[in-house]
Write a protein that holds these residues in place. Sequence first.
Motif, PDB file in Angstrom:
ATOM      1  N   THR A 125       0.808  -1.217   0.000  1.00  0.00           N
ATOM      2  CA  THR A 125       0.000   0.000   0.000  1.00  0.00           C
ATOM      3  C   THR A 125       0.841   1.267   0.000  1.00  0.00           C
ATOM      4  N   GLY A 126       2.153   1.117  -0.113  1.00  0.00           N
ATOM      5  CA  GLY A 126       3.021   2.294  -0.073  1.00  0.00           C
ATOM      6  C   GLY A 126       2.971   3.012   1.258  1.00  0.00           C
ATOM      7  N   GLY A 127       2.628   2.274   2.304  1.00  0.00           N
ATOM      8  CA  GLY A 127       2.574   2.881   3.637  1.00  0.00           C
ATOM      9  C   GLY A 127       1.279   3.597   3.942  1.00  0.00           C
ATOM     10  N   GLN A 128       0.317   3.580   3.020  1.00  0.00           N
ATOM     11  CA  GLN A 128      -0.955   4.264   3.237  1.00  0.00           C
ATOM     12  C   GLN A 128      -1.921   3.356   4.010  1.00  0.00           C
ATOM     13  N   PRO A 129      -2.692   3.914   4.954  1.00  0.00           N
ATOM     14  CA  PRO A 129      -3.678   3.108   5.667  1.00  0.00           C
ATOM     15  C   PRO A 129      -4.887   2.793   4.786  1.00  0.00           C
ATOM     16  N   VAL A 130      -5.489   1.636   5.043  1.00  0.00           N
ATOM     17  CA  VAL A 130      -6.677   1.199   4.307  1.00  0.00           C
ATOM     18  C   VAL A 130      -7.703   0.756   5.347  1.00  0.00           C
ATOM     19  N   HIS A 131      -8.892   1.360   5.300  1.00  0.00           N
ATOM     20  CA  HIS A 131      -9.947   0.979   6.243  1.00  0.00           C
ATOM     21  C   HIS A 131     -11.194   0.585   5.461  1.00  0.00           C
ATOM     22  N   LEU A 132     -11.808  -0.529   5.875  1.00  0.00           N
ATOM     23  CA  LEU A 132     -13.024  -1.035   5.245  1.00  0.00           C
ATOM     24  C   LEU A 132     -14.153  -1.022   6.257  1.00  0.00           C
ATOM     25  N   VAL A 133     -15.317  -0.491   5.846  1.00  0.00           N
ATOM     26  CA  VAL A 133     -16.545  -0.632   6.621  1.00  0.00           C
ATOM     27  C   VAL A 133     -17.475  -1.494   5.785  1.00  0.00           C
ATOM     28  N   TYR A 134     -17.861  -2.641   6.349  1.00  0.00           N
ATOM     29  CA  TYR A 134     -18.650  -3.640   5.632  1.00  0.00           C
ATOM     30  C   TYR A 134     -19.994  -3.772   6.340  1.00  0.00           C
ATOM     31  N   GLY A 135     -21.057  -3.338   5.654  1.00  0.00           N
ATOM     32  CA  GLY A 135     -22.384  -3.352   6.250  1.00  0.00           C
ATOM     33  C   GLY A 135     -23.335  -4.284   5.539  1.00  0.00           C
ATOM     34  N   VAL A 136     -24.211  -4.923   6.317  1.00  0.00           N
ATOM     35  CA  VAL A 136     -25.221  -5.825   5.758  1.00  0.00           C
ATOM     36  C   VAL A 136     -26.553  -5.551   6.445  1.00  0.00           C
ATOM     37  N   THR A 137     -27.616  -6.168   5.931  1.00  0.00           N
ATOM     38  CA  THR A 137     -28.945  -5.960   6.506  1.00  0.00           C
ATOM     39  C   THR A 137     -29.192  -6.862   7.705  1.00  0.00           C
ATOM     40  N   ASN A 138     -28.870  -8.160   7.563  1.00  0.00           N
ATOM     41  CA  ASN A 138     -29.128  -9.133   8.622  1.00  0.00           C
ATOM     42  C   ASN A 138     -27.858  -9.895   8.971  1.00  0.00           C
ATOM     43  N   ASP A 139     -27.856 -10.525  10.127  1.00  0.00           N
ATOM     44  CA  ASP A 139     -26.676 -11.251  10.580  1.00  0.00           C
ATOM     45  C   ASP A 139     -26.212 -12.286   9.560  1.00  0.00           C
ATOM     46  N   ALA A 140     -27.164 -12.982   8.924  1.00  0.00           N
ATOM     47  CA  ALA A 140     -26.803 -14.044   7.986  1.00  0.00           C
ATOM     48  C   ALA A 140     -26.100 -13.517   6.747  1.00  0.00           C
ATOM     49  N   ASP A 141     -26.232 -12.236   6.483  1.00  0.00           N
ATOM     50  CA  ASP A 141     -25.615 -11.647   5.290  1.00  0.00           C
ATOM     51  C   ASP A 141     -24.126 -11.375   5.477  1.00  0.00           C
ATOM     52  N   LEU A 142     -23.654 -11.445   6.709  1.00  0.00           N
ATOM     53  CA  LEU A 142     -22.267 -11.120   7.020  1.00  0.00           C
ATOM     54  C   LEU A 142     -21.392 -12.340   6.734  1.00  0.00           C
ATOM     55  N   VAL A 143     -20.635 -12.289   5.650  1.00  0.00           N
ATOM     56  CA  VAL A 143     -19.828 -13.438   5.224  1.00  0.00           C
ATOM     57  C   VAL A 143     -18.388 -13.003   4.948  1.00  0.00           C
ATOM     58  N   GLU A 144     -17.544 -13.986   4.804  1.00  0.00           N
ATOM     59  CA  GLU A 144     -16.129 -13.804   4.457  1.00  0.00           C
ATOM     60  C   GLU A 144     -15.356 -12.986   5.497  1.00  0.00           C
ATOM     61  N   VAL A 145     -15.857 -12.912   6.705  1.00  0.00           N
ATOM     62  CA  VAL A 145     -15.132 -12.194   7.762  1.00  0.00           C
ATOM     63  C   VAL A 145     -13.782 -12.846   8.055  1.00  0.00           C
ATOM     64  N   PRO A 146     -13.656 -14.183   8.050  1.00  0.00           N
ATOM     65  CA  PRO A 146     -12.326 -14.772   8.261  1.00  0.00           C
ATOM     66  C   PRO A 146     -11.287 -14.310   7.238  1.00  0.00           C
ATOM     67  N   ARG A 147     -11.715 -14.100   5.979  1.00  0.00           N
ATOM     68  CA  ARG A 147     -10.766 -13.582   4.983  1.00  0.00           C
ATOM     69  C   ARG A 147     -10.330 -12.176   5.326  1.00  0.00           C
ATOM     70  N   LEU A 148     -11.257 -11.368   5.818  1.00  0.00           N
ATOM     71  CA  LEU A 148     -10.886 -10.008   6.227  1.00  0.00           C
ATOM     72  C   LEU A 148      -9.934 -10.043   7.413  1.00  0.00           C
ATOM     73  N   GLU A 149     -10.144 -10.964   8.321  1.00  0.00           N
ATOM     74  CA  GLU A 149      -9.245 -11.091   9.465  1.00  0.00           C
ATOM     75  C   GLU A 149      -7.847 -11.505   9.023  1.00  0.00           C
ATOM     76  N   GLU A 150      -7.781 -12.369   8.000  1.00  0.00           N
ATOM     77  CA  GLU A 150      -6.476 -12.761   7.464  1.00  0.00           C
ATOM     78  C   GLU A 150      -5.757 -11.561   6.855  1.00  0.00           C
ATOM     79  N   PHE A 151      -6.500 -10.739   6.112  1.00  0.00           N
ATOM     80  CA  PHE A 151      -5.886  -9.535   5.540  1.00  0.00           C
ATOM     81  C   PHE A 151      -5.435  -8.586   6.657  1.00  0.00           C
ATOM     82  N   ALA A 152      -6.234  -8.445   7.700  1.00  0.00           N
ATOM     83  CA  ALA A 152      -5.873  -7.556   8.799  1.00  0.00           C
ATOM     84  C   ALA A 152      -4.592  -8.017   9.481  1.00  0.00           C
ATOM     85  N   ALA A 153      -4.364  -9.331   9.505  1.00  0.00           N
ATOM     86  CA  ALA A 153      -3.172  -9.876  10.150  1.00  0.00           C
ATOM     87  C   ALA A 153      -1.939  -9.800   9.257  1.00  0.00           C
TER      88      ALA A 153
END
Length: 347
Positions: A231-259
Amino acid sequence: MGHSIALNFEDGVTRFIECRSGETVADASYRVGINIPLDCRDGACGTCKCRVESGRYDGGSYIEDALTDEEAAGGLALACQMRPETDLVLAIPASSEVCKTKGQSFEAPLRAVERLSETSIAFSLDAPAGLAFLPGQYVNILVPGTDQRRSYSFSSAPGAAAVSFLVRDIPRGMMSTWLREGAAPGTPLELVGPAGSFYLREVKRPLLFLAGGTGLAPFLSMLGKLAAAGTGGQPVHLVYGVTNDADLVEVPRLEEFAASLPGFTFATCVAAEGSAHPRKGYVTAHIEPAHLNGGEVDVYLCGPPPMVDAVRAWLGGQGVAPANFYYEKFSPSGAVTVTGETHRQAA
């Protein structure tokens, strides 16, 4: 050594060409039959003016009437004069039809179908030879057994051995029904593309990603690219919104990217009042002033039309205009409805 040039036309079609060492972009384009706007070839008329979205190049020789110093400083160049020094992404101010080209067709076997939740499905295909795309773009896929095509953004990064996609599971949706009931590994699927003007540009400042539902897919592709290129040292922030709990997917992939990706952070939120999620409401409720960085930020937004319209209105009321604002709307049926971009200033 040659370089790969992505030509993104104003109708969203993208073609990749190889530019030989010392060759101009215009010569490389015409060599493969892509007639980008061109007249004089001498840097005198400005007909071949295009915007350089990323990459380095030698701008060549031209007169002020064809390209002003201000335009050149703002990222414009003349295709008849520019010689790439790296791979380039160029925005061509003409349609693919006018330039006598079109999206390419590919065939790829189905690799796997994965049920992510009661409302979302992921599927992957073996990456067909010759398919290249920009992170964030989509492809049109023919639903097997029909004459209908659906548009899906890549959730995989360019260059991966498999291309993957996210699908909203709609009870009578053509593609989701086929994935639930008729899909079998090895089934060939026809793809046309890539397409779309919603793609990751060169990272020059902090990034704010805003995703709604399966609009997360292009951001997964972008994050895969950033994980490989940095990223050339630039910060990257994602806000991921859904309507219902069941719509929230691929969070483990986001956690891998965060790590693994320095400077990347994310937050998830659920709009439904009865949700058990710790963060309620829409994505705008979870955008902090620091994420807008006083306007020195590039904002990327992908989601259903009501979300995109609401976020655009919210940003307009903050009194802070982002340096660049790129957005894409999509419908639940898998059709991209609007791809757009806004700039605070010509740059």
